[in-house]
Design a protein around this motif. Structure first.
Motif, PDB file in Angstrom:
ATOM      1  N   VAL A   1       0.831  -1.255   0.056  1.00 15.92           N
ATOM      2  CA  VAL A   1       0.157   0.011   0.025  1.00 15.92           C
ATOM      3  C   VAL A   1       0.915   1.263   0.003  1.00 15.92           C
ATOM      4  O   VAL A   1       0.625   2.118  -0.634  1.00 15.92           O
ATOM      5  N   LEU A   2       2.058   1.304   0.841  1.00 10.64           N
ATOM      6  CA  LEU A   2       2.795   2.553   0.936  1.00 10.64           C
ATOM      7  C   LEU A   2       4.162   2.062   0.583  1.00 10.64           C
ATOM      8  O   LEU A   2       4.579   0.761   0.806  1.00 10.64           O
ATOM      9  N   SER A   3       5.332   3.100   0.228  1.00 13.59           N
ATOM     10  CA  SER A   3       6.439   2.784   0.072  1.00 13.59           C
ATOM     11  C   SER A   3       7.203   2.518   1.618  1.00 13.59           C
ATOM     12  O   SER A   3       6.836   3.229   2.590  1.00 13.59           O
ATOM     13  N   PRO A   4       8.312   1.976   1.661  1.00 13.68           N
ATOM     14  CA  PRO A   4       8.890   1.923   2.866  1.00 13.68           C
ATOM     15  C   PRO A   4       9.247   3.471   3.631  1.00 13.68           C
ATOM     16  O   PRO A   4       9.092   3.658   4.555  1.00 13.68           O
ATOM     17  N   LYS A   5       9.555   4.335   2.543  1.00 14.01           N
ATOM     18  CA  LYS A   5       9.877   5.718   2.723  1.00 14.01           C
ATOM     19  C   LYS A   5       8.877   6.485   3.482  1.00 14.01           C
ATOM     20  O   LYS A   5       8.860   6.936   4.516  1.00 14.01           O
ATOM     21  N   THR A   6       7.577   6.318   2.866  1.00 15.19           N
ATOM     22  CA  THR A   6       6.393   6.644   3.352  1.00 15.19           C
ATOM     23  C   THR A   6       5.716   6.398   4.661  1.00 15.19           C
ATOM     24  O   THR A   6       5.648   6.885   5.673  1.00 15.19           O
ATOM     25  N   SER A   7       6.252   4.917   4.872  1.00 14.46           N
ATOM     26  CA  SER A   7       5.911   4.294   6.183  1.00 14.46           C
ATOM     27  C   SER A   7       6.631   4.723   7.228  1.00 14.46           C
ATOM     28  O   SER A   7       6.159   5.164   8.596  1.00 14.46           O
ATOM     29  N   SER A   8       8.059   4.879   6.828  1.00 13.27           N
ATOM     30  CA  SER A   8       9.067   5.700   7.816  1.00 13.27           C
ATOM     31  C   SER A   8       8.553   6.830   8.281  1.00 13.27           C
ATOM     32  O   SER A   8       8.591   7.212   9.637  1.00 13.27           O
ATOM     33  N   GLN A   9       8.229   7.815   7.493  1.00 11.33           N
ATOM     34  CA  GLN A   9       7.470   9.319   7.586  1.00 11.33           C
ATOM     35  C   GLN A   9       6.547   9.237   8.624  1.00 11.33           C
ATOM     36  O   GLN A   9       6.306  10.031   9.583  1.00 11.33           O
ATOM     37  N   MET A  10       5.534   8.127   8.410  1.00 13.06           N
ATOM     38  CA  MET A  10       4.340   7.880   8.908  1.00 13.06           C
ATOM     39  C   MET A  10       4.783   7.639  10.747  1.00 13.06           C
ATOM     40  O   MET A  10       3.872   8.220  11.381  1.00 13.06           O
ATOM     41  N   ARG A  11       5.556   6.687  10.596  1.00 10.08           N
ATOM     42  CA  ARG A  11       5.991   6.153  12.096  1.00 10.08           C
ATOM     43  C   ARG A  11       6.403   7.455  12.795  1.00 10.08           C
ATOM     44  O   ARG A  11       6.136   7.736  13.908  1.00 10.08           O
ATOM     45  N   GLU A  12       7.268   8.172  12.173  1.00 14.61           N
ATOM     46  CA  GLU A  12       7.908   9.469  12.749  1.00 14.61           C
ATOM     47  C   GLU A  12       6.810  10.651  13.131  1.00 14.61           C
ATOM     48  O   GLU A  12       6.819  11.111  14.240  1.00 14.61           O
ATOM     49  N   ILE A  13       6.019  10.708  12.268  1.00  8.44           N
ATOM     50  CA  ILE A  13       4.758  11.539  12.553  1.00  8.44           C
ATOM     51  C   ILE A  13       3.726  11.119  13.687  1.00  8.44           C
ATOM     52  O   ILE A  13       3.538  11.899  14.663  1.00  8.44           O
ATOM     53  N   LEU A  14       3.768   9.835  13.830  1.00 12.18           N
ATOM     54  CA  LEU A  14       2.772   9.187  14.562  1.00 12.18           C
ATOM     55  C   LEU A  14       3.521   9.156  16.378  1.00 12.18           C
ATOM     56  O   LEU A  14       2.857   9.121  17.033  1.00 12.18           O
ATOM     57  N   GLY A  15       4.930   9.171  16.108  1.00 13.82           N
ATOM     58  CA  GLY A  15       5.445   9.514  17.404  1.00 13.82           C
ATOM     59  C   GLY A  15       5.343  10.693  17.960  1.00 13.82           C
ATOM     60  O   GLY A  15       5.288  10.686  19.089  1.00 13.82           O
ATOM     61  N   LYS A  16       5.096  11.463  17.123  1.00  9.71           N
ATOM     62  CA  LYS A  16       4.850  13.073  17.716  1.00  9.71           C
ATOM     63  C   LYS A  16       3.655  13.103  18.488  1.00  9.71           C
ATOM     64  O   LYS A  16       3.336  14.168  19.205  1.00  9.71           O
ATOM     65  N   VAL A  17       2.487  12.433  18.223  1.00  3.27           N
ATOM     66  CA  VAL A  17       1.135  12.461  18.656  1.00  3.27           C
ATOM     67  C   VAL A  17       1.337  12.161  20.223  1.00  3.27           C
ATOM     68  O   VAL A  17       0.549  12.922  21.026  1.00  3.27           O
ATOM     69  N   VAL A  18       2.276  11.559  20.445  1.00  3.09           N
ATOM     70  CA  VAL A  18       2.481  11.292  22.133  1.00  3.09           C
ATOM     71  C   VAL A  18       3.194  11.972  22.907  1.00  3.09           C
ATOM     72  O   VAL A  18       3.584  11.497  24.045  1.00  3.09           O
ATOM     73  N   GLN A  19       3.913  12.811  22.204  1.00  2.68           N
ATOM     74  CA  GLN A  19       4.880  13.616  22.815  1.00  2.68           C
ATOM     75  C   GLN A  19       4.219  14.732  23.631  1.00  2.68           C
ATOM     76  O   GLN A  19       3.045  14.648  23.528  1.00  2.68           O
ATOM     77  N   GLU A  20       4.756  15.649  24.306  1.00  2.00           N
ATOM     78  CA  GLU A  20       4.338  16.412  25.551  1.00  2.00           C
ATOM     79  C   GLU A  20       2.950  17.032  25.207  1.00  2.00           C
ATOM     80  O   GLU A  20       2.116  17.181  25.982  1.00  2.00           O
ATOM     81  N   ASP A  21       3.184  17.905  23.866  1.00  2.00           N
ATOM     82  CA  ASP A  21       1.777  18.725  23.765  1.00  2.00           C
ATOM     83  C   ASP A  21       0.820  18.213  22.651  1.00  2.00           C
ATOM     84  O   ASP A  21       0.168  18.659  22.069  1.00  2.00           O
ATOM     85  N   GLY A  22       1.064  16.614  22.344  1.00  2.00           N
ATOM     86  CA  GLY A  22       0.011  16.024  21.164  1.00  2.00           C
ATOM     87  C   GLY A  22      -1.178  15.595  21.946  1.00  2.00           C
ATOM     88  O   GLY A  22      -1.343  15.679  23.045  1.00  2.00           O
ATOM     89  N   THR A  23      -2.033  14.979  21.278  1.00  2.00           N
ATOM     90  CA  THR A  23      -3.076  14.442  21.853  1.00  2.00           C
ATOM     91  C   THR A  23      -3.169  12.890  22.579  1.00  2.00           C
ATOM     92  O   THR A  23      -4.211  12.850  23.181  1.00  2.00           O
TER      93      THR A  23
END
Length: 463
Positions: free
Chosen positions: A255-277
């Motif tokens: 469905v996705l390239s490994p590059k896109t998947s890697s980017q999404m993991r990084e983005i989703l990691g920010k959701v649980v950071q101090e000011d995320g939801t």
């Protein structure tokens, strides 16, 4: 017409599942605790291996006693993770952004003006829970902006976005080896010609998914981009012990390239950071990624969204850069607090930390030794006085004798060790012995056996 005789074998075949009884226990316990805490109508939890599609646990609350099914209402006898569908709400923003990045329609650093919380669009007004100005595409997911994701959706070709949604598996049954699975409700290609319909789907309204679909779709986002078929039958053997079926990982499509998947993991990691939801999903010792969801429910028969009924969810994974576990928690109609980041994320946290340590998944941060420790009278009553001591960064093995398997899993969930459990009943033997020093990654085993019956010695006057 001639008939083929059917040979009945009373011994039957043996079926081995991918379900782990200890992970199942943890999922059921934490889900039930969340449902009770928020006085919810019910809930669902799915734990799977994102790289293979193996289902490790699948829990529903309220549940029922399978030995006495007639005493439970029909609703409680369903496996709602595959028989019921719901509007995913903001968890679906993950698939919208992943699709846009994969198409080359946006970059994660592109900025979008989020109209300070109110946006007139296609004859309607789209609102955000919080007011935002300019956000990057990554921040749109981090702060869960409906307006931002609507503008990201505008960058995409509608036909290609529709194809991506179907490629993630929405609108189709997963084909898991269970009866009663529904396909969910995905809009038609023609419906996607409507700008408004496309926009609402982008933030998780106007589309209905099952928990199993949502978990399988997220697995494809984070595992390198491969859609894996979920399965729970590991092996079937005939009465003679011969293997007649073996379940194996099956890649359906990329469905996705490994590059896109890697980017999404990084983005989703920010959701649980101090000011995320999703801050309440954070786990000391592990880098975690995920997404919150809070969706209005449609009132039956009216076609209108309820002003009071919500579905709160959190779907997350760990470790962030090499996901071994993916966990979805859905709480149906919580009362009082309704947000996924508050209602569902803590349950994810507890399922994740206990399961990760039970499976021996190595912590990704040195803070692992500060992981959640057992608390309360029931937890401390069986732990030796030195159980929380540390020696050169290590912990000490507690005394587990006489405890149930579920209690052992709960207690050892606070240790970064690999746990092996054998037998059934109560804990009889353990390695290492109580008081032994434990270091992260150490192997611990516990043997269980039934409690022997109480014997009354025959003596004078005994009858």
């Amino acid at each position: 017409p001639a008939t083929t005789p059917v040979e009945v074998n009373s011994k039957g075949h043996s079926v081995t599942l991918t379900i782990d009884r200890n992970i199942q226990h943890v999922a059921e316990s934490e889900l039930q605790a969340a449902v009770e805490k928020y006085n919810a109508r019910g809930g669902m939890a799915v734990v799977l291996s994102p790289g293979t599609g193996e289902i490790l646990a699948m829990a529903t609350a309220p549940s029922f006693n399978p030995n006495a099914p007639s005493g439970a209402p029909a609703e409680a006898r369903k496996n709602r993770s595959l028989t019921d569908s719901f509007e995913p709400g903001s968890t679906f923003k993950v698939f919208t952004l992943a699709s846009a990045i994969e198409m080359g329609a946006v970059n994660s650093t592109d900025r979008f003006f989020c109209e300070n919380g109110s946006y007139h669009y296609a004859g309607k007004v789209i609102h955000d829970t919080h007011r935002h100005g300019w956000l990057t595409a990554s921040e749109v997911v981090k702060f869960s902006s409906n307006i931002g994701i609507t503008k990201i959706n505008e960058r995409m070709n509608g036909d290609r976005f529709y194809d991506m949604i179907r490629a993630f598996g929405f609108g189709s049954r997963t084909g898991i080896e269970l009866q009663g699975e529904v396909p969910g409700i995905a809009p038609s290609r023609r419906a996607f010609e409507s700008r408004l319909r496309r926009a609402t789907v982008a933030f998780g309204q106007g589309i209905s998914v099952t928990p199993l679909q949502l978990a399988a779709g997220m697995a494809a986002v984070i595992n390198g981009g491969k859609s894996m078929k979920p399965y729970l039958v590991r092996e079937i053997r005939d009465p003679e012990g011969k293997t007649v079926f073996r379940g194996e990982p099956r890649e359906l499509r990329r469905v996705l390239s490994p590059k896109t998947s890697s980017q999404m993991r990084e983005i989703l990691g920010k959701v649980v950071q101090e000011d995320g939801t999703g801050t309440q999903a954070r786990i000391k010792g592990f880098l975690v990624g995920g997404k919150t969801g809070t969706a209005q429910k449609v009132e039956p028969g009216s076609g209108r969204y309820s002003t009071t009924k919500r579905t709160a969810s959190f779907i997350g994974f760990l470790p962030l850069n090499d996901p071994k576990l993916l966990i979805l928690v859905v709480i149906d109609e919580p009362r009082g607090v309704v947000y996924g980041g508050v209602v569902a994320a803590p349950a994810f946290n507890q399922i994740a930390v206990k399961t990760a340590y039970y499976l021996g998944i190595q912590p990704t941060e040195t803070a692992a030794l500060a992981a959640v420790r057992p608390s309360g009278p029931s937890a401390s009553s069986r732990v030796t006085p030195v159980s929380t001591a540390r020696t050169a960064g290590a912990m000490v093995m507690p005394d587990l004798s006489g405890l149930s398997m579920g209690r052992v899993v709960d207690i050892m969930g606070g240790y970064s060790v690999k746990l092996s459990l054998n037998g059934s009943g109560i804990a009889r033997e353990q390695t290492p012995a109580p008081g032994a020093v434990l270091v992260p990654g150490a192997e611990c085993s516990v043997k269980f056996a039934a409690e022997p019956p109480v014997r009354i010695a025959a003596g004078k006057g005994a009858r």
